[in-house]
Scaffold this motif. Structure first.
Motif, mmCIF file in Angstrom:
data_model
loop_
_atom_site.group_PDB
_atom_site.id
_atom_site.type_symbol
_atom_site.label_atom_id
_atom_site.label_comp_id
_atom_site.label_asym_id
_atom_site.label_seq_id
_atom_site.Cartn_x
_atom_site.Cartn_y
_atom_site.Cartn_z
ATOM 1 N N UNK A 1 0.686 -1.317 -0.123
ATOM 2 C CA UNK A 1 0.002 0.081 -0.212
ATOM 3 C C UNK A 1 0.858 1.371 0.005
ATOM 4 N N UNK A 2 1.956 1.381 0.646
ATOM 5 C CA UNK A 2 2.617 2.493 0.837
ATOM 6 C C UNK A 2 3.627 2.352 -0.435
ATOM 7 N N UNK B 1 7.322 15.716 -2.011
ATOM 8 C CA UNK B 1 5.985 15.700 -1.844
ATOM 9 C C UNK B 1 5.813 14.272 -0.984
ATOM 10 N N UNK B 2 4.949 14.184 0.184
ATOM 11 C CA UNK B 2 4.676 13.331 0.702
ATOM 12 C C UNK B 2 5.735 12.198 1.081
ATOM 13 N N UNK B 3 5.746 11.079 0.991
ATOM 14 C CA UNK B 3 6.806 10.117 1.513
ATOM 15 C C UNK B 3 8.144 10.753 0.790
ATOM 16 N N UNK B 4 8.247 11.075 -0.204
ATOM 17 C CA UNK B 4 9.448 11.730 -0.813
ATOM 18 C C UNK B 4 10.236 12.676 0.037
ATOM 19 N N UNK B 5 9.591 13.265 1.061
ATOM 20 C CA UNK B 5 10.209 14.163 1.739
ATOM 21 C C UNK B 5 10.940 13.505 2.839
ATOM 22 N N UNK B 6 10.810 12.223 3.266
ATOM 23 C CA UNK B 6 11.304 11.522 4.014
ATOM 24 C C UNK B 6 12.275 10.531 3.668
ATOM 25 N N UNK C 1 14.641 9.246 -0.110
ATOM 26 C CA UNK C 1 14.956 9.771 -1.610
ATOM 27 C C UNK C 1 14.414 8.385 -2.611
ATOM 28 N N UNK C 2 14.212 7.603 -1.920
ATOM 29 C CA UNK C 2 13.520 6.267 -2.702
ATOM 30 C C UNK C 2 12.537 5.562 -1.657
ATOM 31 N N UNK C 3 11.540 5.937 -1.454
ATOM 32 C CA UNK C 3 10.609 5.433 -0.445
ATOM 33 C C UNK C 3 9.794 4.137 -1.226
ATOM 34 N N UNK C 4 9.727 4.339 -2.600
ATOM 35 C CA UNK C 4 9.078 3.009 -3.372
ATOM 36 C C UNK C 4 10.136 1.769 -3.236
ATOM 37 N N UNK C 5 11.488 2.239 -3.351
ATOM 38 C CA UNK C 5 12.589 1.249 -2.918
ATOM 39 C C UNK C 5 12.348 0.447 -1.700
ATOM 40 N N UNK C 6 12.036 1.147 -0.740
ATOM 41 C CA UNK C 6 12.245 0.867 0.609
ATOM 42 C C UNK C 6 11.263 0.071 0.971
ATOM 43 N N UNK C 7 9.805 0.225 0.431
ATOM 44 C CA UNK C 7 8.871 -0.558 0.767
ATOM 45 C C UNK C 7 8.627 -1.613 -0.104
ATOM 46 N N UNK C 8 9.232 -1.609 -1.254
ATOM 47 C CA UNK C 8 9.384 -2.743 -2.218
ATOM 48 C C UNK C 8 10.367 -3.703 -1.547
ATOM 49 N N UNK C 9 11.389 -3.176 -1.027
ATOM 50 C CA UNK C 9 12.286 -4.204 -0.128
ATOM 51 C C UNK C 9 11.592 -4.641 1.221
#
Length: 266
Positions: free
Chosen positions: A151-152, A176-181, A183-191
């Motif tokens: 979801x994230x 914006x959003x998760x990208x503030x915290x 640089x690669x939130x999509x990669x983090x949640x994929x992992x």
């Protein structure tokens, strides 16, 4: 029921064909981004193959089939929209230039991705061998980790897509959003999502193999094919603004940005 060797061999043959067709599509459309779509689809196929041919109990194999295919479908559709609606990703344009359009190199690259699908299917094989026939606390952990991380990751993908869709943001960095915290939130949640298969494999005779998912994914994202290529391309296209982003924002693990770093506008 197949042997473990037969499961991997069948998946390897399937992916050789899939990636060969993808290479031909790339050659005709001059867009190697299709390899990411096929990689996601291939892992979904791997999850389904292991679930249907595994020797474990019905419950873990069913959860594997549902979670693996749903994750694969979401990611593949997201990537396909990008491939279909945008120019070739800068990372692949850079490779095309570096290789001078050499199609032999591209073919080998596509087949390397086929091999990676087989490698990343090892956690699925571990889950499919699990004899645990009842829903346990580890099943709950798996469902929770899978649901929250997918979801994230979807939220991060939508936030970036929304940012990139605004012409006023051309050449700027998304914060914006998760990208503030991160640089690669999509990669983090994929992992993070790969830990759901570790939980599903608790009790499996191949349980140790399930750890290959998060370990390999972290290695590839952090040092090989994820962050390094993405950040190199971001520096080429966004320059000083991205350098400031690197200084203020954690690379992978989300955390509060450093506020004492000046940000240059682009």
């Amino acid at each position: 029921m197949m042997s473990y060797t037969m499961q991997l061999a069948l998946l390897a043959c399937m992916m050789l064909i899939v990636m060969s067709l993808g290479w031909e599509w790339q050659r005709r459309h001059q867009n190697a981004g299709i390899v990411d779509v096929l990689w996601a689809i291939g892992l979904g196929l791997g999850a389904l193959l292991m679930a249907f041919t595994g020797r474990g109990a019905t419950l873990p194999r069913t959860l594997l089939a549902l979670s693996g295919s749903a994750w694969s479908l979401r990611l593949a559709l997201h990537l396909w929209r990008r491939v279909q609606g945008e120019p070739e990703d800068g990372r692949y344009r850079h490779l095309r230039t570096h290789w001078r359009g050499n199609q032999v190199n591209f073919f080998l690259f596509f087949q390397a991705q086929a091999a990676l699908v087989v490698l990343f299917a090892l956690p699925f094989m571990a889950v499919a061998a699990n004899p645990q026939s009842t829903f346990t606390i580890w099943s709950s952990v798996a469902v929770g980790v899978w649901g929250s991380s997918v979801a994230l990751e979807s939220v991060a993908d939508r936030q970036l897509a929304h940012f990139r869709a605004d012409p006023a943001n051309e050449g700027k960095v998304c914060r914006a959003g998760l990208w503030r915290y991160s640089r690669h939130p999509n990669y983090f949640f994929e992992w993070l999502h790969w830990f759901s298969y570790v939980a599903l494999a608790v009790g499996s005779p191949l349980g140790w193999l399930s750890w290959s998912g998060p370990v390999l994914m972290y290695v590839f994202l952090r040092w090989i094919s994820g962050v390094p290529y993405t950040e190199d391309q971001a520096l080429r296209s966004r320059g000083d603004d991205y350098r400031a982003y690197q200084q203020s924002t954690p690379m992978l693990f989300p955390w509060f940005p450093r506020s004492n770093v000046s940000r240059s506008s682009s």
